[in-house]
Design an enzyme around this catalytic site. Structure first.
Site, PDB file in Angstrom:
ATOM      1  N   GLU A   5       0.898  -1.147  -0.020  1.00 27.59           N
ATOM      2  CA  GLU A   5      -0.161  -0.076   0.102  1.00 27.59           C
ATOM      3  C   GLU A   5       0.718   1.244  -0.054  1.00 27.59           C
ATOM      4  O   GLU A   5       1.859   1.259   0.633  1.00 27.59           O
ATOM      5  CB  GLU A   5      -0.864   0.084   1.268  1.00 27.59           C
ATOM      6  CG  GLU A   5      -2.178  -0.860   0.926  1.00 27.59           C
ATOM      7  CD  GLU A   5      -3.101  -0.400   2.292  1.00 27.59           C
ATOM      8  OE1 GLU A   5      -3.144   0.710   2.530  1.00 27.59           O
ATOM      9  OE2 GLU A   5      -3.855  -1.616   2.530  1.00 27.59           O
ATOM     10  N   CYS A  20      -6.195  -5.337   1.464  1.00 29.57           N
ATOM     11  CA  CYS A  20      -6.507  -3.833   1.266  1.00 29.57           C
ATOM     12  C   CYS A  20      -7.827  -3.939   0.296  1.00 29.57           C
ATOM     13  O   CYS A  20      -7.897  -4.646  -0.708  1.00 29.57           O
ATOM     14  CB  CYS A  20      -5.385  -3.296   0.278  1.00 29.57           C
ATOM     15  SG  CYS A  20      -5.607  -1.775  -0.734  1.00 29.57           S
TER      16      CYS A  20
HETATM   17  N1  LIG Z   1      -3.234   3.160   1.254  1.00 29.97           N
HETATM   18  C1  LIG Z   1      -4.263   3.547   0.533  1.00 29.97           C
HETATM   19  C2  LIG Z   1      -5.322   3.875   1.346  1.00 29.97           C
HETATM   20  C3  LIG Z   1      -5.822   2.691   2.213  1.00 29.97           C
HETATM   21  C4  LIG Z   1      -6.348   1.615   1.255  1.00 29.97           C
HETATM   22  C5  LIG Z   1      -6.952   0.608   2.605  1.00 29.97           C
HETATM   23  N2  LIG Z   1      -6.175  -0.188   3.330  1.00 29.97           N
HETATM   24  C6  LIG Z   1      -8.015  -0.345   1.806  1.00 29.97           C
HETATM   25  O1  LIG Z   1      -8.465  -0.977   2.340  1.00 29.97           O
HETATM   26  O2  LIG Z   1      -8.481   0.109   0.689  1.00 29.97           O
HETATM   27  C7  LIG Z   1      -3.724   4.955  -0.644  1.00 29.97           C
HETATM   28  O3  LIG Z   1      -2.823   5.453  -0.175  1.00 29.97           O
HETATM   29  O4  LIG Z   1      -4.408   5.009  -1.353  1.00 29.97           O
END
Ligand SMILES: N[C@@H](CCC[C@H](N)C(=O)O)C(=O)O
Length: 266
Positions: A198, A207
């Site tokens: 991520e 995610c």
């Molecule tokens: N790291 C991602 C945001 C978080 C995503 C999340 N853990 C999910 O479950 O979708 C970003 O920077 O876009």
């Protein structure tokens, strides 16, 4: 002092702060300090729930590195549980409809986008199969599901150095807003195994948006047919999408504990 809950979606963990009673000032350094696993509370993402003029509540999302982002699938499933009811949620990526379902929630994540400048990429390129790659990885696909994702379909996930390649790709100049990096293996027509590096958080147990982006890319390329089960290290998500339509994501959400904190101390 304000209330918070520690929650997770398949091990992707969150500090969810209730900012509906009064303003909670979250800067990037403060988000980073709260997310720190040694000196803070510890989480992959900090979630700030607030009031909204357009939906039941608003949700702001901060990665563990302090960056504020548009979407988080797993956190979106946690919000109905946090509030104890079905909700519409205003996010930077638009309005989302999240309903309690089974041991978690089902969320309409909106429609995916495929235009190169919507991902965003630094210059025009086909996002169905990008004419580029890194080391031995195959040509990836790119999808924006509220936040940016690049997806590599590999033959054997175990042999991919996700922790080395993830940060390399996340910070490649091709991605001006950085990118979430998905390494996927098609197991069958309706089953995909997935590991996600991520943006702003590194390797996570799961995610939600990564699962959505990967299922959409697989269905678009004819590698899978919906609904798709996406198996992540933390467990499974069900993703349903038909070309031209919205993505429906269903899966668990878990409440761990609640607390109260003085955010000025972070
Ligand atoms: N790291 C991602 C945001 C978080 C995503 C999340 N853990 C999910 O479950 O979708 C970003 O920077 O876009």
């Amino acid at each position: 002092m304000s209330k918070f809950a520690k929650m997770h979606g398949l091990g992707n963990d969150f500090v969810v702060i209730d900012g509906r009673e009064g303003p909670v000032d979250i800067s990037a350094p403060r988000a980073r300090a709260i997310a720190d696993r040694h000196t803070g509370i510890g989480c992959d993402q900090l979630i700030l729930v607030g009031t909204s003029g357009k939906a039941d509540v608003s949700m702001r999302i901060f990665n563990a590195d302090g960056s504020e982002v548009e979407a988080c699938g797993n956190a979106t499933r946690c919000i109905p549980l946090f509030l104890g009811r079905d909700v519409t949620i205003e996010t930077k990526a638009g309005l989302l409809d999240a309903r309690l379902a089974g041991d978690g929630a089902s969320v309409d994540m909106g429609a995916p986008r495929f235009e190169w400048d919507a991902i965003p990429l630094a210059y025009a390129m086909d996002t169905y199969s990008m004419p580029t790659s890194w080391e031995d990885l195959p040509a990836p696909a790119a999808v924006n599901v509220g936040n940016p994702h690049v997806i590599f379909f590999v033959d054997d996930l175990v042999s991919v150095e996700t922790d080395r390649l993830g940060p390399l790709i996340e910070h490649d100049p091709l991605f001006p807003a950085r990118i979430n990096v998905n390494f996927a293996q098609i197991l069958s027509d309706q089953h995909i195994r997935l590991i996600v590096w991520e943006r702003g958080a590194g390797l996570t147990q799961a995610c939600g948006t990564g699962a959505c982006a990967t299922a959409v890319a697989a269905i678009r390329q004819g590698l899978a047919t919906g609904p798709v089960t996406v198996s992540l290290p933390g467990g499974d998500l069900e993703i349903d999408w038909r070309a031209g339509g919205h993505i429906q994501m269903t899966g668990p959400a878990t409440f761990v504990f609640s607390g109260e904190a003085d955010w000025e101390r972070f």
